[in-house]
Design a protein around this motif. Structure first.
Motif, short mmCIF file in Angstrom:
data_model
loop_
_atom_site.label_atom_id
_atom_site.label_comp_id
_atom_site.label_asym_id
_atom_site.label_seq_id
_atom_site.Cartn_x
_atom_site.Cartn_y
_atom_site.Cartn_z
N LEU A 16 0.83 -1.20 0.00
CA LEU A 16 0.00 0.00 0.00
C LEU A 16 0.87 1.26 0.00
O LEU A 16 0.62 2.20 -0.77
N VAL A 17 1.89 1.27 0.84
CA VAL A 17 2.79 2.44 0.91
C VAL A 17 3.47 2.67 -0.44
O VAL A 17 3.54 3.80 -0.94
N ILE A 18 3.97 1.60 -1.03
CA ILE A 18 4.68 1.72 -2.31
C ILE A 18 3.73 2.24 -3.39
O ILE A 18 4.09 3.13 -4.19
N ALA A 19 2.51 1.69 -3.43
CA ALA A 19 1.55 2.10 -4.47
C ALA A 19 1.17 3.57 -4.32
O ALA A 19 1.18 4.34 -5.30
N VAL A 20 0.84 3.98 -3.09
CA VAL A 20 0.43 5.37 -2.87
C VAL A 20 1.60 6.32 -3.16
O VAL A 20 1.44 7.34 -3.85
N GLY A 21 2.78 5.99 -2.66
CA GLY A 21 3.95 6.85 -2.90
C GLY A 21 4.28 6.95 -4.38
O GLY A 21 4.64 8.03 -4.87
N ALA A 22 4.18 5.83 -5.09
CA ALA A 22 4.49 5.85 -6.52
C ALA A 22 3.52 6.73 -7.29
O ALA A 22 3.92 7.48 -8.21
N ILE A 23 2.23 6.66 -6.94
CA ILE A 23 1.23 7.48 -7.65
C ILE A 23 1.49 8.97 -7.42
O ILE A 23 1.52 9.78 -8.36
N VAL A 24 1.71 9.34 -6.15
CA VAL A 24 1.90 10.76 -5.84
C VAL A 24 3.21 11.27 -6.44
O VAL A 24 3.28 12.38 -6.98
N MET A 25 4.27 10.49 -6.33
CA MET A 25 5.55 10.92 -6.89
C MET A 25 5.51 10.99 -8.41
O MET A 25 6.15 11.86 -9.02
N ASP A 31 5.59 17.91 -12.67
CA ASP A 31 5.66 19.32 -12.29
C ASP A 31 7.11 19.74 -12.26
O ASP A 31 7.91 19.21 -11.47
N ALA A 32 7.48 20.68 -13.07
CA ALA A 32 8.89 21.09 -13.16
C ALA A 32 9.37 21.79 -11.91
O ALA A 32 10.57 21.87 -11.65
N ASP A 33 8.43 22.31 -11.09
CA ASP A 33 8.83 23.05 -9.89
C ASP A 33 9.04 22.15 -8.68
O ASP A 33 9.35 22.64 -7.60
N THR A 34 8.84 20.85 -8.82
CA THR A 34 8.99 19.94 -7.69
C THR A 34 10.45 19.85 -7.28
O THR A 34 11.34 19.65 -8.11
N THR A 35 10.71 19.97 -5.97
CA THR A 35 12.07 19.95 -5.45
C THR A 35 12.29 18.69 -4.62
O THR A 35 11.37 17.89 -4.37
N ALA A 36 13.54 18.54 -4.16
CA ALA A 36 13.87 17.39 -3.31
C ALA A 36 13.08 17.41 -2.02
O ALA A 36 12.68 16.36 -1.49
N VAL A 37 12.83 18.59 -1.47
CA VAL A 37 12.04 18.70 -0.25
C VAL A 37 10.63 18.16 -0.47
O VAL A 37 10.06 17.47 0.40
N ASP A 38 10.06 18.43 -1.64
CA ASP A 38 8.72 17.94 -1.94
C ASP A 38 8.68 16.42 -1.98
O ASP A 38 7.75 15.79 -1.45
N TYR A 39 9.71 15.81 -2.59
CA TYR A 39 9.76 14.34 -2.63
C TYR A 39 9.90 13.75 -1.23
O TYR A 39 9.33 12.70 -0.93
N VAL A 40 10.66 14.41 -0.37
CA VAL A 40 10.79 13.93 1.01
C VAL A 40 9.45 13.99 1.74
O VAL A 40 9.05 13.05 2.45
N LEU A 41 8.72 15.09 1.56
CA LEU A 41 7.42 15.23 2.19
C LEU A 41 6.44 14.17 1.67
O LEU A 41 5.64 13.61 2.44
#
Length: 367
Positions: A16-25, A31-41
């Motif tokens: 479940l964690v992998i599926a949800v994280g993969a969809i959101v990421m 989005d070109a404005d996505t940063t490393a901080v966003d991926y961590v969040l």
């Protein structure tokens, strides 16, 4: 078997964690404005879902705060709400409806500034509000459905136990009836034969006559028949258990109770009275767990020592130390058995939750 079920649940949580994280990421990658901080969040918000079974409120708090921080920083699309949506559902499923509604409001408030136009903001917010409302409702419905299933299983277990008790009671009554019939008919007749044969042998020896071999055979056979009859009557009147603790645990698992048996120490034969007590203690403890512990896991442990045997039955159910149970017939009978064998018994809620039955039975002369 219970360990296999736990492993399957853990794998499902990780999936479940992998599926949800993969969809959101994946949505964030466009989005070109996505940063490393966003991926961590995103990773934190998604990874928190792995603990929803043990700590649904903590999962709700972490996912909501991380998700809110992500939408405030990156202004993403609707897919960013997926981890929070899952956390809200699981929190409502666990009975925390107020916390789930509050978390939904926090995330919606953080999401409001996103959107190029007012119409777009209102449309997206309304859509998200509908999602979160569905999450709360489905969580509550799932909770009620699980409660219904547990009640149905408990009623089935109780019905099965009642049928088994009724069958055992009828069998015991039938054994006692047969024992009475044998005692009233055969015992009297065999006693008369034995008495008459003994008198005839005595008179023959008193007169100095040779005792006929047939008469001696009748005397011996009647004595042996009397001994065999007494032995049969003892078996019919006894209350011997028809199984072992391992069989009790197996039956409990078949009835839907998550139970394990652990045996420590060097297993050695024990007196019949102690063996019956062990069987009845484990039987009563498992019965109480099935009736009162709820969806709990039960651990049965037999610890063989040089001078005694300790039976421990614990569960992680709903028992509360602040509300000790009123001893019923089962616990009272259990205590009487243990006291009769000069043992000790502790039965009550555990400080960490759940219920524990611990009986210590000596193996010496007292046992």
């Amino acid at each position: 078997m219970s360990g296999y079920r736990v492993s399957r649940r853990r794998l499902a949580d990780v999936a479940l964690v992998i599926a949800v994280g993969a969809i959101v990421m994946s949505a964030a990658a466009f989005d070109a404005d996505t940063t490393a901080v966003d991926y961590v969040l995103i990773a934190v918000s998604s990874a928190a879902l792995a603990g929803y079974r043990e700590a649904p409120r903590a999962v709700l708090a972490v996912s909501t705060l991380s998700g809110s921080a992500y939408v405030l920083h990156a202004h993403p699309g609707l897919a960013s709400a997926l981890p929070v949506f899952g956390a809200v559902h699981t929190a409502a499923r666990a009975g925390h409806r107020g916390a789930a509604a509050a978390a939904s409001g926090v995330f919606l408030a953080a999401y409001l500034p996103t959107g190029p136009t007012t119409h777009d903001v209102v449309e997206r917010t309304a859509l998200l509000a509908g999602w979160f409302l569905c999450a709360v409702i489905t969580g509550m419905a799932d909770r009620n459905w699980q409660a219904y299933l547990r009640q149905t299983e408990q009623r089935a277990v109780e019905a099965e136990r009642t049928r088994e008790e009724a069958a055992l009671r009828r069998a015991g009554e039938e054994r006692l009836r047969i024992a009475r019939e044998l005692h009233d008919s055969l015992t009297h007749s065999i006693s008369i034969v034995k008495l008459q044969a003994g008198v005839a042998v005595h008179l023959a020896r008193k007169r100095g006559e040779e005792v006929p071999p047939a008469l001696l055979a009748i005397q011996d056979a009647s004595s042996e028949a009397m001994r065999e009859l007494r032995s049969t009557l003892e078996v019919l009147r006894s209350d011997e258990p028809t199984g072992t603790p391992a069989l009790l645990v197996e039956r409990a698992c078949a009835a839907g109770l998550a139970a394990d048996l652990k045996v420590t120490g060097e297993v050695s034969p024990v007196p019949p009275t102690l063996d019956r007590a062990v069987y009845r203690i484990v039987q009563e403890a498992l019965t109480n767990a099935a009736r009162h512990a709820g969806p709990a896991r039960v651990q049965v442990q037999l610890a063989y020592e040089t001078d005694g045997l300790t039976i421990t039955v614990t569960d992680d159910g709903t028992a509360d130390p602040s509300r000790p149970p009123t001893p019923g017939v089962g616990l009272t009978g259990m205590r009487e058995r243990v006291t009769a064998l000069a043992g000790t018994l502790h039965a009550g809620p555990r400080a960490e939750g759940g219920f524990e039955v611990r009986a210590r039975l000596p193996l010496g002369e007292a046992g």
